[in-house]
Design an enzyme around this catalytic site. Structure first.
Site, PDB file in Angstrom:
ATOM      1  N   LYS A 293       0.840  -1.209   0.000  1.00 40.91           N
ATOM      2  CA  LYS A 293       0.000   0.000   0.000  1.00 40.91           C
ATOM      3  C   LYS A 293       0.870   1.253   0.000  1.00 40.91           C
ATOM      4  O   LYS A 293       0.661   2.178  -0.783  1.00 40.91           O
ATOM      5  CB  LYS A 293      -0.901  -0.001   1.243  1.00 40.91           C
ATOM      6  N   ASN A 294       1.851   1.282   0.901  1.00 36.39           N
ATOM      7  CA  ASN A 294       2.617   2.524   1.073  1.00 36.39           C
ATOM      8  C   ASN A 294       3.625   2.762  -0.048  1.00 36.39           C
ATOM      9  O   ASN A 294       4.158   3.861  -0.171  1.00 36.39           O
ATOM     10  CB  ASN A 294       3.304   2.542   2.445  1.00 36.39           C
TER      11      ASN A 294
ATOM     12  N   ARG B 135      -4.435  10.868   4.857  1.00 35.65           N
ATOM     13  CA  ARG B 135      -3.297  11.779   4.977  1.00 35.65           C
ATOM     14  C   ARG B 135      -2.230  11.534   3.918  1.00 35.65           C
ATOM     15  O   ARG B 135      -1.495  12.436   3.536  1.00 35.65           O
ATOM     16  CB  ARG B 135      -2.691  11.698   6.381  1.00 35.65           C
TER      17      ARG B 135
ATOM     18  N   CYS C 152      -4.154  12.898  13.087  1.00 36.57           N
ATOM     19  CA  CYS C 152      -4.969  11.691  13.092  1.00 36.57           C
ATOM     20  C   CYS C 152      -4.715  10.952  14.388  1.00 36.57           C
ATOM     21  O   CYS C 152      -3.929  11.393  15.223  1.00 36.57           O
ATOM     22  CB  CYS C 152      -4.716  10.815  11.874  1.00 36.57           C
TER      23      CYS C 152
ATOM     24  N   ARG D 254       1.133  14.355  12.790  1.00 36.94           N
ATOM     25  CA  ARG D 254       1.372  14.263  11.352  1.00 36.94           C
ATOM     26  C   ARG D 254       1.545  15.613  10.653  1.00 36.94           C
ATOM     27  O   ARG D 254       0.798  15.961   9.719  1.00 36.94           O
ATOM     28  CB  ARG D 254       0.290  13.417  10.698  1.00 36.94           C
TER      29      ARG D 254
ATOM     30  N   LEU E  58       8.270  19.385   6.998  1.00 36.88           N
ATOM     31  CA  LEU E  58       9.472  18.967   6.260  1.00 36.88           C
ATOM     32  C   LEU E  58       9.202  18.898   4.752  1.00 36.88           C
ATOM     33  O   LEU E  58      10.079  19.210   3.947  1.00 36.88           O
ATOM     34  CB  LEU E  58       9.983  17.619   6.784  1.00 36.88           C
TER      35      LEU E  58
ATOM     36  N   ASP F 155       4.790   0.641  11.995  1.00 37.69           N
ATOM     37  CA  ASP F 155       3.583  -0.004  11.467  1.00 37.69           C
ATOM     38  C   ASP F 155       3.444  -1.468  11.908  1.00 37.69           C
ATOM     39  O   ASP F 155       2.439  -2.116  11.577  1.00 37.69           O
ATOM     40  CB  ASP F 155       3.557   0.068   9.932  1.00 37.69           C
TER      41      ASP F 155
ATOM     42  N   ARG G  55      -8.605  -0.371   4.849  1.00 34.42           N
ATOM     43  CA  ARG G  55      -7.789   0.652   4.190  1.00 34.42           C
ATOM     44  C   ARG G  55      -6.448   0.083   3.749  1.00 34.42           C
ATOM     45  O   ARG G  55      -5.845   0.574   2.794  1.00 34.42           O
ATOM     46  CB  ARG G  55      -7.512   1.809   5.162  1.00 34.42           C
TER      47      ARG G  55
END
Ligand code: EPU
Length: 420
Positions: free
Chosen positions: A22-23, A91, A115, A120, A124, A306, A398
């Site tokens: 996913k990421n 996000r 969140c 978050r 940067l 995670d 998600r």
């Protein structure tokens, strides 16, 4: 809203195939905005987050087709505006800012806000854009980034918790079309950043050093369409490894990259779990007894934040005291009170959770608070005696593709039901 009903105590056995990451997929999808030519991305997991990113790209004017894990995206003509209703839902959508700025020299994007896992901020990301010559204005909840042209520069992108994954991705994407050379110091080293760099290079970008703390990008005048296959999801892999260990099962994990999981494998070994790499497949088996272990989350190649919640579920079953310290997101302990409902004994002391492991878990109704916390509750429910109902599993949908079906194939007694 849907829930999972789990009848625990069944050891998981069999084979599971890991989906694409996913990421990695989300920023790669955003990167297709950098060209007006078609891009083909394979191995995209079918999740509410990837579908949502597809919607955002469509709202910007891109044509998107999603079938059998393959996305075809063509961003022929696009606009540079993403409103609050779109951005607040995910996000991760902030990573459209870099590509929009590079291609259109302007981006107006709603600030994503905080969140459940922490504040978050995006300071940067903005520092990186400014370093490339963009003017940033924040007004009415929106970030306006504009630039006559982007010019390569050397910048330091480290923050208070270390590097930033999407910040690095965003600035790297913006710099692909800048004039001259950009050097990102203290860049995120995560495999997802490397996957994005590989895709951008396939589009004609000139990026070197991704995977290390210094990334160099030599700007080019145009990017073209490209094809790419997304890397396997290392967090899903770790989740299934932990589920196998927690239920005292034996599971072969296919389409896994053990080289992306050294820190997790090392800690699982310390906790008494055996992991063998057999020709690219990982065979996960629990030893006779689980052992306590201390875990600190860190940027890659450290232990991933995670996987912190899932590891906590496992360590709750290991006799002895384990100290889990969260260094990336300050409030990522929402699962603690829910694990306590299943009988785990865990105390929070500042950034650490002290797990007094080894007490038997017993099923109860629990509430999922975020994606990885949901996975932790599912693992605890699979290991607990009796029935567990995990509510609000939309969080889980998600980021995990067909998790219930994959677990059922391994023998788990898990059903998706409508919440009452
Ligand atoms: N940070 C700043 N300023 C910034 C950006 C980040 O101070 O401008 C801080 C954050 O507050 C945090 C730390 O830096 O303390 C690291 O955050 P990072 O920017 O790396 O997180 P992210 O890029 O927003 C991605 C993943 C997250 C994962 C983190 C850390 C995606 C879409 N999201 O978020 O994934 O936890 O990296 O590895 O890639 C998840 O999948 O469940 C998830 C939350």
């Amino acid at each position: 809203m849907e829930s999972f009903l789990i009848k625990g105590g069944v050891p998981l056995h069999g084979e599971v195939t890991i989906s694409g990451s996913k990421n990695a997929a989300l920023p790669i999808m955003a990167a297709t905005l950098l060209t007006d030519e078609p891009c083909i991305i394979r191995g995209v997991p079918d999740l509410s987050d990837t579908r949502f990113m597809a919607q955002i790209l469509q709202s910007l004017g891109a044509q998107v087709k999603f079938a059998n894990g393959t996305l075809t995206i063509r961003a022929k003509k696009i606009r540079g505006y993403a409103d609050y209703e779109l951005v607040r839902k995910m996000r991760g959508s902030i990573c459209i800012a870099g590509p929009l700025l590079a291609r259109l020299h302007k981006a107006r994007i709603s600030l994503p806000g905080g969140c459940i896992i922490g504040a978050r901020p995006i300071n940067l990301h903005l520092k990186g854009f400014e370093s490339l010559g963009a003017k940033i204005k924040i007004e009415g909840g929106y970030v306006d980034a504009t630039a006559k042209k982007l010019v390569g520069s050397t910048m330091f992108l480290g923050g208070r918790a270390g590097s930033t994954v999407l910040g690095t991705a965003n600035v790297m994407m913006a710099a692909t079309l800048a004039d001259g050379v950009t050097v990102i110091e203290s860049a995120a080293c995560e495999p997802e950043v490397v996957d994005l760099a590989n895709f951008l290079n396939a589009m004609g970008a000139k990026i070197s050093g991704a995977g290390g703390p210094t990334i160099t990008i030599s700007g080019v005048s145009k990017l073209h369409g490209a094809e790419h296959t997304v890397i396997p999801d290392r967090i899903e892999t770790a989740t299934f490894m932990i589920a196998a260990a927690a239920t005292n099962g034996e599971v072969t994990i296919k389409n896994a990259r053990a080289d992306h999981l050294n820190a997790v494998i090392d800690k699982l070994n310390e906790a008494g779990v055996s992991i063998q790499n057999r020709g690219g497949n990982l065979l996960v088996r629990r030893g006779k007894k689980l052992r306590a272990a201390d875990v600190t989350t860190l940027p890659y190649s450290g232990f991933p934040t995670d996987v912190q919640a899932q590891m906590m579920s496992l360590l709750a079953l290991a006799p002895g005291i384990s100290i889990i310290t969260e260094r990336i997101f300050e409030s990522r302990f929402m699962h603690v009170s829910e694990l306590a409902r299943l009988g785990a004994e865990i105390e929070i002391e500042g950034p650490s959770a002290i797990v007094k492991g080894g007490r038997p878990l017993s099923g109860a109704p629990v509430m999922a608070s975020d994606l990885r916390a949901s996975a932790a509750l599912v693992i605890a429910g699979l290991a607990a005696k009796g029935a567990t109902q995990v509510n609000r599993i939309y969080h889980l949908d998600r980021g995990y593709e067909k998790m219930d079906a994959k677990l059922r194939k391994l023998g788990a007694r898990i059903r998706r039901v409508e919440e009452k």
